[in-house]
Design a protein around this motif. Structure first.
Motif, PDB file in Angstrom:
ATOM      1  N   ASN A  43      11.028   5.694   8.791  1.00  0.00           N
ATOM      2  CA  ASN A  43      10.627   4.429   9.414  1.00  0.00           C
ATOM      3  C   ASN A  43      10.099   4.724  10.816  1.00  0.00           C
ATOM      4  O   ASN A  43      10.803   5.333  11.620  1.00  0.00           O
ATOM      5  N   LYS A  54       5.422   1.284  15.290  1.00  0.00           N
ATOM      6  CA  LYS A  54       4.004   1.520  15.523  1.00  0.00           C
ATOM      7  C   LYS A  54       3.646   1.694  16.998  1.00  0.00           C
ATOM      8  O   LYS A  54       2.822   2.519  17.350  1.00  0.00           O
ATOM      9  N   THR A  74       5.763   1.706   0.414  1.00  0.00           N
ATOM     10  CA  THR A  74       5.805   0.419   1.115  1.00  0.00           C
ATOM     11  C   THR A  74       4.468   0.140   1.792  1.00  0.00           C
ATOM     12  O   THR A  74       3.923   0.992   2.495  1.00  0.00           O
ATOM     13  N   GLU A  75       3.962  -1.069   1.583  1.00  0.00           N
ATOM     14  CA  GLU A  75       2.711  -1.469   2.222  1.00  0.00           C
ATOM     15  C   GLU A  75       2.988  -2.430   3.365  1.00  0.00           C
ATOM     16  O   GLU A  75       3.985  -3.155   3.355  1.00  0.00           O
ATOM     17  N   GLY A  76       2.086  -2.457   4.332  1.00  0.00           N
ATOM     18  CA  GLY A  76       2.241  -3.378   5.452  1.00  0.00           C
ATOM     19  C   GLY A  76       3.353  -2.939   6.388  1.00  0.00           C
ATOM     20  O   GLY A  76       3.895  -1.839   6.297  1.00  0.00           O
ATOM     21  N   THR A  77       3.701  -3.822   7.295  1.00  0.00           N
ATOM     22  CA  THR A  77       4.757  -3.557   8.277  1.00  0.00           C
ATOM     23  C   THR A  77       5.691  -4.753   8.343  1.00  0.00           C
ATOM     24  O   THR A  77       5.397  -5.813   7.778  1.00  0.00           O
ATOM     25  N   ARG A  78       6.812  -4.582   9.037  1.00  0.00           N
ATOM     26  CA  ARG A  78       7.708  -5.713   9.277  1.00  0.00           C
ATOM     27  C   ARG A  78       8.129  -5.696  10.745  1.00  0.00           C
ATOM     28  O   ARG A  78       8.186  -4.636  11.380  1.00  0.00           O
ATOM     29  N   ASN A  79       8.417  -6.875  11.256  1.00  0.00           N
ATOM     30  CA  ASN A  79       8.795  -7.002  12.658  1.00  0.00           C
ATOM     31  C   ASN A  79      10.278  -6.722  12.848  1.00  0.00           C
ATOM     32  O   ASN A  79      11.112  -7.125  12.038  1.00  0.00           O
ATOM     33  N   GLU A 110       6.952  -3.324  15.679  1.00  0.00           N
ATOM     34  CA  GLU A 110       6.450  -3.399  14.312  1.00  0.00           C
ATOM     35  C   GLU A 110       6.777  -2.092  13.596  1.00  0.00           C
ATOM     36  O   GLU A 110       6.472  -1.005  14.090  1.00  0.00           O
ATOM     37  N   ALA A 127       6.706   0.532  10.306  1.00  0.00           N
ATOM     38  CA  ALA A 127       6.027   1.012   9.093  1.00  0.00           C
ATOM     39  C   ALA A 127       6.959   1.984   8.375  1.00  0.00           C
ATOM     40  O   ALA A 127       7.699   2.741   9.018  1.00  0.00           O
ATOM     41  N   ALA A 169       3.080   5.085   4.775  1.00  0.00           N
ATOM     42  CA  ALA A 169       2.419   4.325   5.841  1.00  0.00           C
ATOM     43  C   ALA A 169       2.986   4.664   7.220  1.00  0.00           C
ATOM     44  O   ALA A 169       2.309   4.483   8.234  1.00  0.00           O
TER      45      ALA A 169
END
Length: 569
Positions: free
Chosen positions: A292, A295, A430-435, A440, A442, A446
């Motif tokens: 993890n 970003k 896993t696609e995208g990111t999360r807050n 942020e 990834a 990713a």
């Protein structure tokens, strides 16, 4: 007041710290600038939790007000953003627990006219919610006479609060009572007590904290009284856990990263699963294959999110036990007493408990208790010593997390491996990111892209980057060891070629990350702004990502073969 110049050439972190320090001293302009910088992020967090734009706006407004009031309690100014995120999250959770957008605290003027069967919603865990209830109750005195039951509840609550006031100094109590019971404004209180508005806010914040700590102390005493009534043991110290016995350098320990799986391995030494290696613990729980990355700056918080992964609790069963897992709880009275109850029960059965933030913002082990002294015997990666019962949840992060063995359970080895591979593949792709509170996030393949982008944009913080590098280099080494050991397992002799290929892929990833760790040594961090080193880092991360991609491919192929094979004996 020192003028705030937007666009000053100071480094962003230094600028932020200066703003926070000014705001703590009562500089409203400095706080306004902090709000301007971070309001959008706060709004994003609130939107994600509330799923209602109007409620989210309400949450942000109240969270920012609380942030201003409590800013004096922020000790580490570099942790302002995660601290603000925690306030937004707690405010959102409080409102959502009360029934969503339209059932949060009612306006005071409407309380006197409410229906007889309706009740004010109170978060009995939170001193501020209780005090808000007390304020609201004052507006209902005329109607309360016709409701004896409510009058008794309010009277008992009032007496409980007054008993807690014994922990306050006379001036603190006077200010607090003026605000909550006399309902004077902070400006009126400042005039009454001949103090500044900033001092009023700080006094209220300190007093709230004192009262909350006093409530926790009372809950602890009640818990201990119940134990004495049951004639429970008052003291038990297990043999010191066989972890953190060797140091590397000044303050870092062999095998101490990440601390959650190292502590799990130490915990298993008290059971009949002591034969499991550290690589197997990391492999079976999926940690060896996790990555993890934050970003913005490759923040140090990235590796700490691994224990909060949705799959982690489920994969713990692969170790042969059911576990009690509570993660990232706010420090509330019932949470603290639950930790103590769990510690007492587990140690009485002969097993320590994994607890977060004992001496340091890491996982450690509690292996003894002394009710007479009200202290826990504990250790983490930096310290061995005692922790007062009242100190639980009052560490650097003000959060509570525990992991404790419950009951032994039979393991279907094939099912366990399939569950592990499913989780690893889901994480890896896993696609995208999360807050998160630290930025942020990834994950999986990713995460390598996010890491390379951070290098390319010059956002890398040396210490953060070095910590991430050494953590993930170690984890991929465990992945390689875990898969290599399976190559020689008689149950998987027909899969040996595939497992060797997977192990070789993760060995390449581990070596690339180890080279990165040499380039940016922990803890000093090297020079991630040096153009040549940046190019070398990106090359190594590309190599690590490509090898990991191949490793995931081999694991997916092995999963499909496992599903077709007969059950293991």
């Amino acid at each position: 007041m020192k003028e705030i110049i937007i666009g000053h050439s100071f480094h962003q972190e230094e600028r932020e710290s200066e703003l926070i320090e000014r705001a703590q001293s009562g500089d409203h302009d400095a706080f306004s600038e902090l709000v301007r910088r971070h309001r959008a992020k706060a709004q994003g967090w609130a939107n994600g939790l509330a799923q209602d734009p109007f409620l989210a706006e309400d949450i942000v407004q109240e969270a920012l007000l609380k942030a201003f009031i409590h800013l004096g309690t922020l000790v580490d100014v570099t942790r302002f953003l995660p601290w603000l995120h925690r306030i937004v999250r707690n405010q959102a959770m409080m409102k959502l627990r009360r029934g969503g957008p339209y059932r949060h605290e009612q306006p005071f003027t409407s309380l006197a006219n409410r229906s007889t069967g309706d009740q004010i919603q109170v978060d009995w865990e939170n001193i501020e919610s209780i005090m808000t209830y007390m304020m609201s109750a004052k507006f209902q005195e005329s109607s309360a006479a016709s409701n004896p039951e409510e009058h008794i509840v309010r009277q008992e609550t009032f007496e409980t609060i007054l008993n807690l006031f014994s922990c306050l100094k006379p001036r603190e109590r006077g200010i607090f009572e003026a605000y909550f019971f006399q309902q004077l404004s902070p400006q009126e209180i400042a005039t009454l007590f001949d103090m500044t508005m900033s001092s009023v806010y700080k006094s209220l914040a300190r007093t709230r904290q004192k009262l909350q700590h006093e409530r926790i102390r009372v809950f602890i005493q009640d818990h201990l009284v119940q134990r004495r009534d049951k004639n429970s043991s008052s003291k038990k110290i297990l043999e010191r856990p066989n972890i953190y016995m060797q140091r590397i350098g000044d303050s870092h320990f062999l095998g101490a990263r990440p601390s959650v799986t190292y502590c799990l391995w130490g915990l298993l030494q008290y059971t009949d699963k002591k034969h499991l290696s550290l690589a197997e613990v990391n492999g079976l729980t999926g940690q060896a294959f996790s990555i993890n990355i934050m970003k913005e700056t490759v923040h140090i918080g990235g590796p700490f999110t691994l224990a909060a992964e949705p799959s982690f609790e489920k994969l713990l069963a692969n170790l042969g036990f059911d576990f009690k897992v509570s993660m990232n709880l706010p420090t509330q009275p019932t949470a603290v007493t639950d930790v103590l109850r769990t510690v007492h029960q587990s140690i009485d059965r002969g097993a320590p408990v994994i607890v977060w933030d004992l001496f340091h913002a890491e996982f450690g082990l509690v292996y003894g208790y002394d009710d007479d002294e009200q202290r826990l015997a504990a250790l983490d990666k930096l310290q061995l010593g005692d922790v007062a019962y009242e100190q639980i949840g009052r560490g650097k992060t003000s959060e509570i997390s525990i992991i404790a063995i419950q009951e032994e359970r039979a393991i279907d080895r094939k099912a366990a491996l399939l569950q592990m591979i499913d989780a690893v593949l889901e994480h890896g792709y896993t696609e995208g990111t999360r807050n998160t509170g630290d930025g942020e996030l990834a994950s999986g393949l990713a995460a390598y892209d996010a890491w390379m982008e951070a290098f390319q944009s010059g956002r890398i913080v040396p210490f953060f980057n070095a910590y991430n590098t050494v953590v993930y280099a170690e984890l991929r080494q465990y992945a390689k060891q875990f898969l290599h050991r399976l190559c020689d397992d008689p149950d998987f002799i027909q899969d040996r070629e595939l497992l060797e290929a997977a192990s070789a892929s993760y060995e390449i990833t581990a070596k690339a990350l180890q080279e990165l760790a040499i380039l940016f040594p922990f803890p000093m961090g090297g020079d991630p702004m040096n153009e040549q080193q940046v190019q070398k880092a990106i090359f190594l991360l590309q190599e690590a990502k490509q090898a990991e991609k191949e490793g995931l491919y081999h694991l997916a192929f092995w999963r499909d073969r496992l599903r077709l094979e007969p059950p293991l004996d």
